[in-house]
Design an enzyme around this catalytic site. Structure first.
Site, PDB file in Angstrom:
ATOM      1  CB  CYS A 169      -1.355  -0.007   1.063  1.00 11.16           C
ATOM      2  SG  CYS A 169      -2.748  -1.027   0.815  1.00 11.16           S
ATOM      3  CG  HIS A 220      -4.428  -4.305   2.183  1.00 12.20           C
ATOM      4  ND1 HIS A 220      -3.420  -4.113   1.801  1.00 12.20           N
ATOM      5  CD2 HIS A 220      -5.433  -5.080   3.213  1.00 12.20           C
ATOM      6  CE1 HIS A 220      -3.112  -5.037   2.698  1.00 12.20           C
ATOM      7  NE2 HIS A 220      -4.460  -5.836   3.393  1.00 12.20           N
ATOM      8  CG  ASN A 249       3.999 -17.379  -2.756  1.00 13.62           C
ATOM      9  OD1 ASN A 249       3.892 -18.636  -3.371  1.00 13.62           O
ATOM     10  ND2 ASN A 249       5.383 -16.677  -2.928  1.00 13.62           N
ATOM     11  CG  HIS A 294       2.232 -10.612  -4.378  1.00 14.45           C
ATOM     12  ND1 HIS A 294       1.803 -10.412  -2.563  1.00 14.45           N
ATOM     13  CD2 HIS A 294       3.432 -11.327  -4.202  1.00 14.45           C
ATOM     14  CE1 HIS A 294       2.559 -10.646  -1.748  1.00 14.45           C
ATOM     15  NE2 HIS A 294       3.806 -11.682  -1.915  1.00 14.45           N
ATOM     16  CG  HIS A 300       6.171 -13.802  -6.658  1.00 17.57           C
ATOM     17  ND1 HIS A 300       6.911 -13.472  -6.635  1.00 17.57           N
ATOM     18  CD2 HIS A 300       4.783 -14.412  -6.080  1.00 17.57           C
ATOM     19  CE1 HIS A 300       6.815 -13.435  -5.564  1.00 17.57           C
ATOM     20  NE2 HIS A 300       5.609 -13.412  -4.646  1.00 17.57           N
TER      21      HIS A 300
HETATM   22  P1  5GP Z   1       5.786 -13.283  -1.409  1.00 18.66           P
HETATM   23  O1  5GP Z   1       7.186 -13.718  -0.771  1.00 18.66           O
HETATM   24  O2  5GP Z   1       5.027 -13.017  -0.616  1.00 18.66           O
HETATM   25  O3  5GP Z   1       4.857 -13.940  -1.839  1.00 18.66           O
HETATM   26  O4  5GP Z   1       6.774 -12.114  -2.419  1.00 18.66           O
HETATM   27  C1  5GP Z   1       6.986 -11.329  -1.744  1.00 18.66           C
HETATM   28  C2  5GP Z   1       7.949 -10.123  -2.532  1.00 18.66           C
HETATM   29  O5  5GP Z   1       8.147  -8.845  -2.339  1.00 18.66           O
HETATM   30  C3  5GP Z   1       9.046 -10.879  -2.615  1.00 18.66           C
HETATM   31  O6  5GP Z   1      10.087 -11.673  -3.545  1.00 18.66           O
HETATM   32  C4  5GP Z   1      10.413  -9.796  -2.164  1.00 18.66           C
HETATM   33  O7  5GP Z   1      11.514 -10.294  -3.075  1.00 18.66           O
HETATM   34  C5  5GP Z   1       9.403  -8.537  -2.555  1.00 18.66           C
HETATM   35  N1  5GP Z   1       9.185  -7.878  -1.853  1.00 18.66           N
HETATM   36  C6  5GP Z   1       9.531  -7.074  -0.538  1.00 18.66           C
HETATM   37  N2  5GP Z   1       9.900  -6.287   0.287  1.00 18.66           N
HETATM   38  C7  5GP Z   1      10.130  -5.621  -1.632  1.00 18.66           C
HETATM   39  C8  5GP Z   1      10.036  -4.003  -2.255  1.00 18.66           C
HETATM   40  O8  5GP Z   1      10.086  -3.318  -0.891  1.00 18.66           O
HETATM   41  N3  5GP Z   1       9.908  -3.691  -2.746  1.00 18.66           N
HETATM   42  C9  5GP Z   1       9.866  -4.735  -4.198  1.00 18.66           C
HETATM   43  N4  5GP Z   1      10.349  -3.966  -5.360  1.00 18.66           N
HETATM   44  N5  5GP Z   1       9.677  -5.567  -3.407  1.00 18.66           N
HETATM   45  C10 5GP Z   1       9.913  -6.182  -2.440  1.00 18.66           C
HETATM   46 ZN    ZN Z   2      -1.645  -3.183   1.235  1.00 17.02          ZN
END
Ligand code: 5GP
Ligand code: ZN
Length: 114
Positions: free
Chosen positions: A7, A46, A87, A100, A102
């Site tokens: 957010c 959100h 995830n 999110h 990927h």
């Molecule tokens: P999750 O593990 O929740 O599926 O993925 C979170 C993703 O967010 C990870 O791939 C991580 O590298 C990315 N990430 C975490 N903090 C930041 C940030 O401050 N900026 C960006 N651009 N990506 C982030």
């Molecule tokens: Zn959020």
């Protein structure tokens, strides 16, 4: 949501490398890329995770897939293909609690689980 990293990225309070933006969707580069191309695509609303989807969110989730394909076309990897990973929750390995997608591309991806 106040204490949500993504957010804050949407509001511009945390910087990001933006790839795509419209009224309800934002795409930006992952800070720790797991592939040559690693983009995160998020709804601006959100939504904590897939497990928190409401009926009114169906349209934006559908549009996210269209936007990912548009990004793939623009960045030249649509033909070679890509992988989309979401995830969800603790067992799914979700670390940032804002839904999110990927979007991974740029090489033949290994470690297939399914
Ligand atoms: P999750 O593990 O929740 O599926 O993925 C979170 C993703 O967010 C990870 O791939 C991580 O590298 C990315 N990430 C975490 N903090 C930041 C940030 O401050 N900026 C960006 N651009 N990506 C982030
Ligand atoms: Zn959020």
């Amino acid at each position: 949501m106040e204490d949500c990293l993504f957010c804050k990225i949407i509001k511009g309070e945390v910087p990001s490398s933006k790839v795509y933006e419209d009224e309800e969707i934002l795409a930006f580069k992952d800070i720790q890329p797991a592939a040559p191309i690693h983009i995160l695509v998020i709804p601006k609303k959100h939504i904590t995770s897939l497990a928190h989807l409401e009926e009114e969110d169906e349209a934006v989730i559908g549009r996210i897939y269209t936007v990912m394909n548009q990004i793939a076309e623009e960045q030249g990897f649509r033909q070679n293909g890509y992988r989309v990973i979401v995830n969800c929750g603790k067992d799914g390995g979700q670390e940032v609690m804002h839904l999110h997608f990927h979007l991974l591309a740029g090489k033949q991806l290994g470690e297939k689980i399914v």
